[in-house]
Design an enzyme around this catalytic site. Structure first.
Site, mmCIF file in Angstrom:
data_model
loop_
_atom_site.group_PDB
_atom_site.id
_atom_site.type_symbol
_atom_site.label_atom_id
_atom_site.label_comp_id
_atom_site.label_asym_id
_atom_site.label_seq_id
_atom_site.Cartn_x
_atom_site.Cartn_y
_atom_site.Cartn_z
ATOM 1 N N HIS A 190 26.293 16.825 12.374
ATOM 2 C CA HIS A 190 26.239 15.931 11.207
ATOM 3 C C HIS A 190 27.637 15.542 10.739
ATOM 4 O O HIS A 190 28.559 16.357 10.756
ATOM 5 C CB HIS A 190 25.393 16.518 10.074
ATOM 6 N N ASP A 228 28.415 14.310 7.648
ATOM 7 C CA ASP A 228 28.713 14.487 6.219
ATOM 8 C C ASP A 228 29.225 15.894 5.925
ATOM 9 O O ASP A 228 29.019 16.824 6.701
ATOM 10 C CB ASP A 228 27.469 14.193 5.361
ATOM 11 N N GLU A 243 23.084 15.580 6.158
ATOM 12 C CA GLU A 243 22.453 16.886 6.413
ATOM 13 C C GLU A 243 22.589 17.791 5.197
ATOM 14 O O GLU A 243 21.670 18.541 4.871
ATOM 15 C CB GLU A 243 23.108 17.549 7.631
ATOM 16 N N ASP A 249 26.068 23.498 14.675
ATOM 17 C CA ASP A 249 26.204 23.543 13.215
ATOM 18 C C ASP A 249 26.159 24.981 12.705
ATOM 19 O O ASP A 249 25.855 25.226 11.549
ATOM 20 C CB ASP A 249 25.082 22.695 12.579
#
Ligand SMILES: [Zn+2]
Length: 412
Positions: A85, A87, A173, A196
């Site tokens: 992700h 963000d 996310e 992640d």
């Protein structure tokens, strides 16, 4: 720490270049979004990623109208996905990140130049931090940089075996919306991996199952001077509900595989009160039991007052991904083989939270989570290890080989 392999060492310079470039772009997401992505800065990074994917040879790279980047690295056989992700968390400042690289860190506390921030990181790593007044954004730009470095390497080395690889970089996310507008069908992968996680070797195939419960109490307001026998104070009823909940079923008093009820916001007046809670457990029956307990407690407390009313709204948030991954065991097996090929011990810990993979797995794309080498997320103390990030990028290259050859190659 030394590099986990010569492959990891080879990948490190390009990976670090990319990482330092990406973290400088402010991609902080914002809660209560009205569009996707929630903030325009995310698109700045996403556009850059499209350009870099094309430059690496992934000529079909696109950015869709909701802020999702997708691209293909063609290969043999099945289609496997790689996801990270763009963000960063709204919980710490994310604008004006100025990363610092502390080469061959000696293990002492690192005093950053701004805000008196102190970072603790182990000795022997090349440690990347912010300047102290922002988060670093390794969550999840470490994952983005690792995927980029790995696919650029594979694109430049056609002799390396790889399946058909699909790459996706998602927005939002951190506000729980990363999977919302993810087009699983267009992605077209049989399974995928989010990059992640955190510690070296983490392979996560289990998350909480999650629900939100909103309890709205309507009391009977009256002038306090003439309230005798009439007033039913909704704010007090909210307090009674909170007091009646089990004291040990809280985030601060549970760990490991135990779930909890977490009232996180209460607003109230005599006439009306709203209590918001999240409910979590790894086991769906336990989750249902926690939610039922919360419901019963609210109904009992308010039910003692015939003129008051209670409304209870339960919203599923994300499911434990385990049951979906159990139906497609090859996803986790291949990751274990890839970690083994890179000489990394597998660390299997259930996530006391969710990932994009929780919802993606439920949407038909089995998606376990892999480590990134970033640590102390969502704070100005966030740091990342170059050696661990390189190990993650190398693991992706091994994973491609495992999927292309259908077996683990010998360590090299
Ligand atoms: Zn993340």
């Amino acid at each position: 720490m030394r590099f986990t392999s010569t492959l990891a060492e080879t990948l490190a310079p390009d990976l670090l270049d990319r990482f330092l470039r990406y973290v400088r772009i402010d991609t902080q997401s914002r809660r209560d979004r009205t569009q996707s992505p929630s903030t325009p800065g995310q698109l700045d990074l996403s556009r850059l990623l499209v350009d870099e994917l094309k430059a690496a040879g992934l000529t079909d790279a696109t950015l869709d109208e909701n802020g999702y980047v997708m691209a293909t690295l063609p290969g043999e056989g099945e289609t496997i996905g790689l996801i990270a992700h763009v963000d960063t968390s709204p919980d710490a400042p994310g604008a004006g990140v100025e990363p610092l690289v502390h080469r061959d860190h000696d293990g002492s506390a690192i005093a950053l130049p701004r805000n008196g921030t102190v970072v603790q990181a182990p000795a022997g790593h090349d440690v990347v931090t912010s300047s102290g007044d922002t988060l670093l954004g390794a969550d999840d730009k470490a994952g983005v940089a690792e995927i980029m470095a790995a696919v650029a390497y594979l694109a430049a080395h056609p002799e390396c075996p790889r399946p058909n690889l699909r790459v996706c970089f998602t927005p939002d996310e951190e506000i729980g919306e990363g999977a919302t507008l993810f087009d699983v069908e267009r992605f077209g992968a049989v399974c995928a991996y989010t990059l992640d996680g955190s510690d070296l070797g983490e392979l996560q195939d289990e998350t909480f199952s999650a629900e939100e419960v909103v309890i709205t109490i309507t009391g009977v307001d009256a002038h306090p001077g003439w309230a005798t026998g009439v007033l039913v104070n909704a704010a007090r009823l909210a307090g009674e509900i909170l007091a009646a909940l089990p004291a040990d079923l809280t985030p601060e008093r549970t760990s490991g595989r135990d779930g909890f009820i977490h009232p996180y916001e209460v607003e109230g007046s005599a006439g009306r009160a709203v209590l918001r809670a999240i409910v979590r457990d790894f086991d769906d029956d336990q989750l249902a039991a926690h939610t039922a307990l919360l419901r019963r407690t609210a109904e009992e407390v308010v039910g003692r007052h015939p003129t008051a009313r209670v409304e209870i709204e339960v919203t599923p948030q994300y499911p434990n991904m385990r049951r979906y991954l159990d139906e497609f065991p090859r996803a986790v097996e291949a990751a274990e083989q890839a970690l083994g090929a890179e000489g990394i011990d597998v660390v299997r810990t259930p996530i006391r939270g969710g990932t994009d993979g929780s919802r993606l797995s439920a949407m038909g794309l089995p998606t376990p989570n892999l480590f990134t080498g970033g640590h102390d997320y969502h704070s100005p103390r966030e740091w990342a290890s170059v050696q661990e990030m390189a190990a993650a990028a190398a693991t992706i290259v091994r994973l491609a080989e495992v999927w292309a050859l259908g077996a683990a190659p010998p360590p090299r």
